[in-house]
Write an enzyme that holds these catalytic residues in place. Structure first.
Site, PDB file in Angstrom:
ATOM      1  CG  ASP A 151      -7.855  -3.658 -75.319  1.00  0.00           C
ATOM      2  OD1 ASP A 151      -8.250  -3.695 -74.141  1.00  0.00           O
ATOM      3  OD2 ASP A 151      -8.533  -3.199 -76.252  1.00  0.00           O
ATOM      4  CG  ASP A 207     -14.642   0.406 -75.215  1.00  0.00           C
ATOM      5  OD1 ASP A 207     -13.688   0.391 -74.412  1.00  0.00           O
ATOM      6  OD2 ASP A 207     -14.716  -0.381 -76.182  1.00  0.00           O
TER       7      ASP A 207
HETATM    8  C1  GLA Z   1     -11.619  -2.473 -76.418  1.00  0.00           C
HETATM    9  C2  GLA Z   1     -11.046  -1.078 -76.262  1.00  0.00           C
HETATM   10  C3  GLA Z   1     -11.485  -0.213 -77.434  1.00  0.00           C
HETATM   11  C4  GLA Z   1     -11.023  -0.837 -78.742  1.00  0.00           C
HETATM   12  C5  GLA Z   1     -11.514  -2.267 -78.827  1.00  0.00           C
HETATM   13  C6  GLA Z   1     -10.891  -3.018 -80.002  1.00  0.00           C
HETATM   14  O1  GLA Z   1     -12.999  -2.501 -76.343  1.00  0.00           O
HETATM   15  O2  GLA Z   1     -11.469  -0.494 -75.045  1.00  0.00           O
HETATM   16  O3  GLA Z   1     -10.964   1.108 -77.303  1.00  0.00           O
HETATM   17  O4  GLA Z   1      -9.619  -0.778 -78.811  1.00  0.00           O
HETATM   18  O5  GLA Z   1     -11.191  -3.022 -77.658  1.00  0.00           O
HETATM   19  O6  GLA Z   1     -11.334  -4.328 -80.106  1.00  0.00           O
END
Ligand code: GLA
Length: 395
Positions: A151, A207
């Site tokens: 990430d 997301d």
């Molecule tokens: C971000 C990512 C998600 C998930 C969260 C975990 O928001 O886009 O897919 O992995 O972090 O904290």
């Protein structure tokens, strides 16, 4: 003899495609399929849940239709690194540690994935990989990890995401273990421009469900927005590198207001754009409807088609969209999506989607051959639902 040579060549190609390192050659040549813990469990994961999930992936038949990757998302790690600076699994939730879990997952015929971030903290506030890339990559390799989702959260001084993701990609490569690499820079719409140089797949946007613990309702609009983020990026997908519009929300466990037809639509559209098929449900309690959707081998075959082409949106008007994906056998997969809030009889003109004038039509949800059609095909489509077809030129 020729047959034997051909068989040996096929075995070699097969081995190459699973043993090559992510950053040199793709580890899988078709979009990854699996399950990820974030949507069903947020960061409340533990050994028991993951082991039960591994068992459920086998028992439900999910593994055997291709969902082979079991991915732990954020929250697996202890709140601090150990004395040597190593990340390790939170011992109250993972009492036997990560190697034990990886062995268990492997014993079920699955691969195991893990999560970290390129800053000092992950998005949920756990220790990230910043300035620990080599050590972390070695640790993951020693545990037997097969996949890393990386990430972009956390403090990273003046470094760019691209620089830090490249560091981790190189560190994984240096371990000698083939570890698939996913870039998750959810705030960037441009990762596709360089993603294939260092990774197997990259997120194309945010997301699907934001504020995951507080979202009042999850509807088809959640996935429809993310679908739009892969449009225009078709040329960057293929040959083992994939645009990732985020996980499936079929059978999503919280405040899920989608209809069965809307969930079918997401699955069909994800398949037509050759997206990774990553489940976001609790597979231990999978619903009968979700099984019907997620185990549809004819739709999965479209996603996994070996030509690896991302489909395109050929027609878009107020009522409908028509998506088309050319397949390796010369036929075409088509999704007819009804954008309206009511059921409608919708039409596909073959001229709009560059198919021959006369085609054999197979419906991939009805599992039925519909016959031979000339110039046009029309079907009744549910609100926000789809009809998914395979069109083949008759011999
Ligand atoms: C971000 C990512 C998600 C998930 C969260 C975990 O928001 O886009 O897919 O992995 O972090 O904290």
């Amino acid at each position: 003899m020729k047959k034997l040579q051909k068989a040996l060549a096929l075995v070699c190609v097969g081995l190459m495609s699973i043993t090559a390192n992510a950053q040199d050659k793709p580890i899988t040549t078709t979009p990854p399929m699996g399950w990820m813990s974030w949507f069903p469990f947020i960061d409340k994961i533990n050994e028991k849940v993951i082991m039960e999930t591994a068992d459920a992936m086998v028992k439900s038949g999910l593994r055997d239709v291709g969902y082979k990757l079991l991915q732990l998302d954020d929250g697996w790690m202890a709140a601090k690194r150990d004395k040597e600076g190593r990340q390790y699994a939170d011992s109250s939730r993972f009492p036997h540690g990560m190697k034990y879990l990886a062995d268990y997952v492997h014993s079920r015929g699955l691969k195991i994935g893990i999560y970290s971030s390129n800053g000092m903290q992950t998005c949920a506030g756990y220790p990230g990989g910043y300035n620990h890339e080599e050590l972390d990559a070695k640790t993951y390799a020693a545990w037997g990890i097969d996949y890393l989702k990386y990430d972009a959260c956390g403090e990273k001084e003046k470094h760019t995401d691209r620089e830090l993701h490249t560091r981790m990609s190189n560190a994984l490569k240096a371990t000698g273990r083939p570890i698939m690499f996913e870039i998750c820079i959810f705030s960037s719409g441009t990762t596709h421009l360089w993603g294939a140089q260092i990774a197997d797949m990259w997120r194309t946007g945010g997301d699907i469900v934001k504020f995951i613990d507080r979202t009042p309702e999850v509807t088809y609009k959640n996935w429809y927005g993310n679908l739009n983020q892969v449009v225009g990026k078709e040329a960057y997908a293929g040959n083992g590198h994939w645009n990732d519009p985020d996980n499936l929300i079929v059978d999503y466990p919280r405040n899920n207001k989608q209809t069965f037809e809307e969930e079918k639509a997401q699955f069909s559209l994800w398949s037509i754009v050759a997206a990774p098929l990553v489940l976001g449900n609790d597979v231990r309690n999978i619903s009968a409807d979700a099984k019907t959707i997620l185990l549809n081998k004819e739709v999965i075959a479209i996603d996994q088609d070996k030509a690896g082409k991302q489909g395109t949106r050929a027609v878009a008007d107020d009522q409908k969209e028509i998506w088309v994906k050319p397949l390796s056998d010369g036929s075409k997969a088509v999704v007819l999506f009804n954008k309206q809030d009511k059921a409608a009889q919708l039409n596909i003109n073959f001229g709009d989607i560059s198919t021959p004038k006369k085609v054999k039509v197979r419906d991939l949800w009805e599992h039925a051959n519909k016959g031979i059609f000339t110039d046009t095909y029309s079907a009744q489509v549910a609100p926000h639902g789809v009809v998914m077809l395979k069109l083949t030129e008759p011999k």
